[in-house]
Design a protein around this motif. Sequence first.
Motif, PDB file in Angstrom:
ATOM      1  N   THR A  93      -1.769  27.302  -2.055  1.00  0.00           N
ATOM      2  CA  THR A  93      -2.807  26.282  -1.826  1.00  0.00           C
ATOM      3  C   THR A  93      -3.260  26.382  -0.362  1.00  0.00           C
ATOM      4  O   THR A  93      -2.665  27.121   0.430  1.00  0.00           O
ATOM      5  CB  THR A  93      -2.293  24.863  -2.133  1.00  0.00           C
ATOM      6  OG1 THR A  93      -1.284  24.539  -1.196  1.00  0.00           O
ATOM      7  CG2 THR A  93      -1.739  24.769  -3.550  1.00  0.00           C
ATOM      8  N   SER A  94      -4.290  25.619  -0.027  1.00  0.00           N
ATOM      9  CA  SER A  94      -4.882  25.802   1.306  1.00  0.00           C
ATOM     10  C   SER A  94      -4.026  25.228   2.437  1.00  0.00           C
ATOM     11  O   SER A  94      -4.108  25.687   3.571  1.00  0.00           O
ATOM     12  CB  SER A  94      -6.265  25.144   1.348  1.00  0.00           C
ATOM     13  OG  SER A  94      -6.133  23.738   1.352  1.00  0.00           O
ATOM     14  N   ASN A 128       5.960   8.005   1.671  1.00  0.00           N
ATOM     15  CA  ASN A 128       4.822   8.899   1.920  1.00  0.00           C
ATOM     16  C   ASN A 128       4.299   8.713   3.349  1.00  0.00           C
ATOM     17  O   ASN A 128       4.108   9.667   4.099  1.00  0.00           O
ATOM     18  CB  ASN A 128       3.716   8.590   0.910  1.00  0.00           C
ATOM     19  CG  ASN A 128       2.618   9.645   0.886  1.00  0.00           C
ATOM     20  OD1 ASN A 128       2.739  10.675   0.254  1.00  0.00           O
ATOM     21  ND2 ASN A 128       1.539   9.382   1.597  1.00  0.00           N
ATOM     22  N   ILE A 153       4.837  17.798   0.889  1.00  0.00           N
ATOM     23  CA  ILE A 153       5.459  18.240  -0.370  1.00  0.00           C
ATOM     24  C   ILE A 153       4.406  19.048  -1.100  1.00  0.00           C
ATOM     25  O   ILE A 153       3.222  18.691  -1.076  1.00  0.00           O
ATOM     26  CB  ILE A 153       5.845  17.080  -1.319  1.00  0.00           C
ATOM     27  CG1 ILE A 153       6.643  15.994  -0.629  1.00  0.00           C
ATOM     28  CG2 ILE A 153       6.604  17.600  -2.529  1.00  0.00           C
ATOM     29  CD1 ILE A 153       7.118  14.887  -1.585  1.00  0.00           C
ATOM     30  N   VAL A 168     -11.097  19.757  -3.608  1.00  0.00           N
ATOM     31  CA  VAL A 168     -11.456  19.348  -2.242  1.00  0.00           C
ATOM     32  C   VAL A 168     -12.694  18.438  -2.227  1.00  0.00           C
ATOM     33  O   VAL A 168     -12.856  17.643  -1.296  1.00  0.00           O
ATOM     34  CB  VAL A 168     -11.610  20.566  -1.311  1.00  0.00           C
ATOM     35  CG1 VAL A 168     -12.937  21.256  -1.470  1.00  0.00           C
ATOM     36  CG2 VAL A 168     -11.383  20.193   0.140  1.00  0.00           C
ATOM     37  N   MET A 179      -4.632  22.463   3.823  1.00  0.00           N
ATOM     38  CA  MET A 179      -5.582  21.876   4.785  1.00  0.00           C
ATOM     39  C   MET A 179      -5.400  20.371   4.993  1.00  0.00           C
ATOM     40  O   MET A 179      -5.983  19.802   5.925  1.00  0.00           O
ATOM     41  CB  MET A 179      -7.030  22.119   4.330  1.00  0.00           C
ATOM     42  CG  MET A 179      -7.513  23.546   4.340  1.00  0.00           C
ATOM     43  SD  MET A 179      -7.166  24.472   5.839  1.00  0.00           S
ATOM     44  CE  MET A 179      -7.996  23.529   7.066  1.00  0.00           C
ATOM     45  N   SER A 180      -4.628  19.694   4.119  1.00  0.00           N
ATOM     46  CA  SER A 180      -4.648  18.224   4.157  1.00  0.00           C
ATOM     47  C   SER A 180      -4.257  17.596   5.511  1.00  0.00           C
ATOM     48  O   SER A 180      -4.860  16.582   5.885  1.00  0.00           O
ATOM     49  CB  SER A 180      -3.819  17.628   3.017  1.00  0.00           C
ATOM     50  OG  SER A 180      -2.492  18.069   3.093  1.00  0.00           O
ATOM     51  N   GLY A 215      -3.100   9.357  -4.568  1.00  0.00           N
ATOM     52  CA  GLY A 215      -1.962  10.057  -5.165  1.00  0.00           C
ATOM     53  C   GLY A 215      -0.897   9.066  -5.624  1.00  0.00           C
ATOM     54  O   GLY A 215      -0.398   9.150  -6.750  1.00  0.00           O
ATOM     55  N   ASP A 248       0.089  14.219   6.331  1.00  0.00           N
ATOM     56  CA  ASP A 248      -1.239  13.849   5.826  1.00  0.00           C
ATOM     57  C   ASP A 248      -1.254  12.422   5.256  1.00  0.00           C
ATOM     58  O   ASP A 248      -2.198  12.037   4.559  1.00  0.00           O
ATOM     59  CB  ASP A 248      -1.717  14.864   4.774  1.00  0.00           C
ATOM     60  CG  ASP A 248      -0.794  14.938   3.551  1.00  0.00           C
ATOM     61  OD1 ASP A 248       0.156  14.146   3.472  1.00  0.00           O
ATOM     62  OD2 ASP A 248      -1.025  15.799   2.678  1.00  0.00           O
ATOM     63  N   GLY A 249      -0.200  11.637   5.515  1.00  0.00           N
ATOM     64  CA  GLY A 249      -0.121  10.272   4.970  1.00  0.00           C
ATOM     65  C   GLY A 249      -1.089   9.317   5.647  1.00  0.00           C
ATOM     66  O   GLY A 249      -1.834   9.683   6.544  1.00  0.00           O
TER      67      GLY A 249
HETATM   68  C1  LIG Z   1       2.403  10.815  -5.002  1.00  0.00           C
HETATM   69  C2  LIG Z   1       1.306  11.560  -4.280  1.00  0.00           C
HETATM   70  C3  LIG Z   1       1.089  11.311  -2.946  1.00  0.00           C
HETATM   71  C4  LIG Z   1       0.060  11.989  -2.264  1.00  0.00           C
HETATM   72  N1  LIG Z   1      -0.120  11.723  -0.935  1.00  0.00           N
HETATM   73  C5  LIG Z   1      -1.119  12.367  -0.258  1.00  0.00           C
HETATM   74  C6  LIG Z   1      -1.329  12.106   1.124  1.00  0.00           C
HETATM   75  O1  LIG Z   1      -0.612  11.310   1.747  1.00  0.00           O
HETATM   76  N2  LIG Z   1      -2.355  12.754   1.757  1.00  0.00           N
HETATM   77  C7  LIG Z   1      -3.146  13.665   1.102  1.00  0.00           C
HETATM   78  O2  LIG Z   1      -4.054  14.243   1.717  1.00  0.00           O
HETATM   79  N3  LIG Z   1      -2.967  13.919  -0.210  1.00  0.00           N
HETATM   80  C8  LIG Z   1      -1.976  13.317  -0.913  1.00  0.00           C
HETATM   81  N4  LIG Z   1      -1.789  13.592  -2.238  1.00  0.00           N
HETATM   82  C9  LIG Z   1      -2.732  14.512  -2.918  1.00  0.00           C
HETATM   83  C10 LIG Z   1      -2.332  15.997  -2.905  1.00  0.00           C
HETATM   84  O3  LIG Z   1      -1.006  16.136  -3.274  1.00  0.00           O
HETATM   85  C11 LIG Z   1      -2.555  16.658  -1.548  1.00  0.00           C
HETATM   86  O4  LIG Z   1      -3.862  16.397  -1.093  1.00  0.00           O
HETATM   87  C12 LIG Z   1      -2.394  18.184  -1.612  1.00  0.00           C
HETATM   88  O5  LIG Z   1      -1.119  18.500  -2.092  1.00  0.00           O
HETATM   89  C13 LIG Z   1      -2.572  18.779  -0.231  1.00  0.00           C
HETATM   90  O6  LIG Z   1      -2.218  20.141  -0.220  1.00  0.00           O
HETATM   91  P1  LIG Z   1      -3.283  21.261   0.072  1.00  0.00           P
HETATM   92  O7  LIG Z   1      -4.087  20.881   1.252  1.00  0.00           O
HETATM   93  O8  LIG Z   1      -2.561  22.563   0.093  1.00  0.00           O
HETATM   94  O9  LIG Z   1      -4.183  21.157  -1.251  1.00  0.00           O
HETATM   95  P2  LIG Z   1      -5.163  22.187  -1.926  1.00  0.00           P
HETATM   96  O10 LIG Z   1      -4.709  22.396  -3.324  1.00  0.00           O
HETATM   97  O11 LIG Z   1      -5.374  23.380  -1.106  1.00  0.00           O
HETATM   98  O12 LIG Z   1      -6.518  21.331  -2.036  1.00  0.00           O
HETATM   99  C14 LIG Z   1      -7.458  21.268  -0.955  1.00  0.00           C
HETATM  100  C15 LIG Z   1      -7.725  19.828  -0.596  1.00  0.00           C
HETATM  101  O13 LIG Z   1      -8.203  19.122  -1.734  1.00  0.00           O
HETATM  102  C16 LIG Z   1      -7.718  17.781  -1.717  1.00  0.00           C
HETATM  103  N5  LIG Z   1      -6.820  17.571  -2.855  1.00  0.00           N
HETATM  104  C17 LIG Z   1      -6.085  18.481  -3.515  1.00  0.00           C
HETATM  105  N6  LIG Z   1      -5.386  17.903  -4.518  1.00  0.00           N
HETATM  106  C18 LIG Z   1      -5.685  16.602  -4.475  1.00  0.00           C
HETATM  107  C19 LIG Z   1      -5.295  15.482  -5.250  1.00  0.00           C
HETATM  108  N7  LIG Z   1      -4.470  15.596  -6.279  1.00  0.00           N
HETATM  109  N8  LIG Z   1      -5.788  14.262  -4.921  1.00  0.00           N
HETATM  110  C20 LIG Z   1      -6.637  14.122  -3.901  1.00  0.00           C
HETATM  111  N9  LIG Z   1      -7.060  15.153  -3.129  1.00  0.00           N
HETATM  112  C21 LIG Z   1      -6.586  16.371  -3.420  1.00  0.00           C
HETATM  113  C22 LIG Z   1      -6.932  17.625  -0.427  1.00  0.00           C
HETATM  114  O14 LIG Z   1      -7.804  17.140   0.570  1.00  0.00           O
HETATM  115  C23 LIG Z   1      -6.500  19.049  -0.130  1.00  0.00           C
HETATM  116  O15 LIG Z   1      -6.202  19.284   1.216  1.00  0.00           O
HETATM  117  C24 LIG Z   1      -0.758  12.924  -2.946  1.00  0.00           C
HETATM  118  C25 LIG Z   1      -0.522  13.166  -4.318  1.00  0.00           C
HETATM  119  C26 LIG Z   1       0.495  12.499  -4.968  1.00  0.00           C
HETATM  120  C27 LIG Z   1       0.719  12.778  -6.433  1.00  0.00           C
END
Ligand SMILES: Cc1cc2nc3c(=O)[nH]c(=O)nc-3n(C[C@H](O)[C@H](O)[C@H](O)COP(=O)(O)OP(=O)(O)OC[C@H]3O[C@@H](n4cnc5c(N)ncnc54)[C@H](O)[C@@H]3O)c2cc1C
Length: 496
Positions: free
Chosen positions: A269-270, A428, A398, A327, A272-273, A443, A434-435
């Motif tokens: 995954t990216s 969280n 996570i 995203v 980026m969060s 989430g 990213d919280g």
């Molecule tokens: C219980 C729980 C708590 C979470 N807490 C947070 C948190 O505190 N902050 C946070 O940014 N995200 C949270 N998420 C959403 C998601 O898990 C993360 O955004 C994602 O894992 C970030 O990893 P990435 O940047 O590699 O995602 P990638 O898969 O690379 O996706 C790119 C971007 O898309 C957005 N995105 C991706 N998946 C989700 C999703 N399911 N919901 C909303 N946006 C998404 C994010 O901005 C992410 O950075 C939570 C999800 C759950 C189930």
Amino acid sequence: MEGINKQRIFERNDEQLNEDGDYVLYWMQINRRFQYNFALEYAVELANKLNKPLLIYEGLSCDYPWAADRFHHFITEGMAENLEYAQNNDFNYYSYLEDEPGAGSGLLYTLADDACAVITDEFPVFIIREHNEQVAPKFDIPFITVDSNGLIPFGLTDKAPYNAYFFRKIMQRNFITCYKHGPKKNPLHDLENENDITLSSDFLEKYPRAYSHLDNPTGFINSLDINHEVGKIDLEGSREAALNRLDQFVQNGLKVYDEKRNDPDEEKTSGMSPWLHFGKISEYEIVKAVLEHQPKGWSLDDITFNKGSTGGFFNGDPNVDGFLDEVITWREVGFHFAHHEPDYDQYESLPGWALKTLEKHKDDPREYIYDLEEFAQSKTHDELWNAAQTQLREEGIIHNYLRMLWGKKVLEWTPNPETALVYLIELNNRYAIDGRDPNSYSGIFWIFGRFDRAWQERPIYGKVRYMTSKSTRRKVKLDEYLQRYGNRGSQQALEL
Ligand SMILES: Cc1cc2nc3c(=O)[nH]c(=O)nc-3n(C[C@H](O)[C@H](O)[C@H](O)COP(=O)(O)OP(=O)(O)OC[C@H]3O[C@@H](n4cnc5c(N)ncnc54)[C@H](O)[C@@H]3O)c2cc1C
């Protein structure tokens, strides 16, 4: 800002511009970047209209909820980078680090005394939402918040979207217009009046510039009365680090995103969060970089409105389509929801069907019950859950798929759903880099049914979607993940 971007501007009071003011003030609260930032762009336009210079103020207090070394390091790394950029590019930027609770109180109002208007970031959750609501009536000059959070301006939705499908329809109808009217790369290049702004010596004595603390953030952060147990992590809070990470992702992860995004061992995954959360990078830049990786010959003309369905909209590489759905749609549905729903963090804001079914199953017997600190220290019976919590506690993140399982099990292993919600928000926001973001609440509340539908009824969960560690172990690649965090987590738990 014109056209669709007017929907980003929120005039928070009815005050008149102070045309005798010395400058326009941009208060940088969450979009901590000088590029691709609509709020900064708006502040520059206003300064040009009034022929005034612009003062950019970026601060960091030390008594926000969950204040800890982890967040302070990440933010100050970004502030050090901003300071260097401002010095190299010679514009009016003032940054301040609070060294004890209350030391910075009054600072913003003092700066505003000499300003024509205050422009700041619109952000729908956490202390920024509260700040914006509380300070607006206290100014006797305009206080304007500008939404630079995502591609779809907040003004384009008129109520809280109840699911991703509903929001995706709005996104699909507006994507091309919004994308074509994206933020400017370097809004400061348009600033016409570049006069230096001198802050008085009295002011600087009371609120010294952050220079020396930014040179040595570790010593400074150690001296603060914040949570030192939630320690610094390896990720660096700079824009440069965000851009490098994006580049790595588009070169490597993007082409296999669809297939491998759910496998913790793959790390595709990216990531980026964290930088999205602290506004070091804009969603627009990410979308732009990713669209440049559509197959040769693809253009915006290939996009077709698809009534809110996931596929069949971008009509390019399925990996790109899948990533953009996360995203844009999944990220922004939570921002728009919180924007329209002041109770976004309250249990009662869950959909009616979820409240009803959780209530019905409230007294179902639970096989395991843990308290907050047992969860926090990875002391459950479940190796996979403990591993996910260990990753969160130690590294501030996570993996997405495990984040869902992590949340679902807290619902199962607490005396009732209200307690589970309190624990999840605490865990969280205490540990996740990213919280404290709209997506934190999306989430966490998704665990309890927000943005979801009813499923087959079961004990404890009722009709809320259910997940098990066993099926997760079957579905996704976890061996290396468990080796990395599993034993370490359990070992640590035993030692505690
Ligand atoms: C219980 C729980 C708590 C979470 N807490 C947070 C948190 O505190 N902050 C946070 O940014 N995200 C949270 N998420 C959403 C998601 O898990 C993360 O955004 C994602 O894992 C970030 O990893 P990435 O940047 O590699 O995602 P990638 O898969 O690379 O996706 C790119 C971007 O898309 C957005 N995105 C991706 N998946 C989700 C999703 N399911 N919901 C909303 N946006 C998404 C994010 O901005 C992410 O950075 C939570 C999800 C759950 C189930």
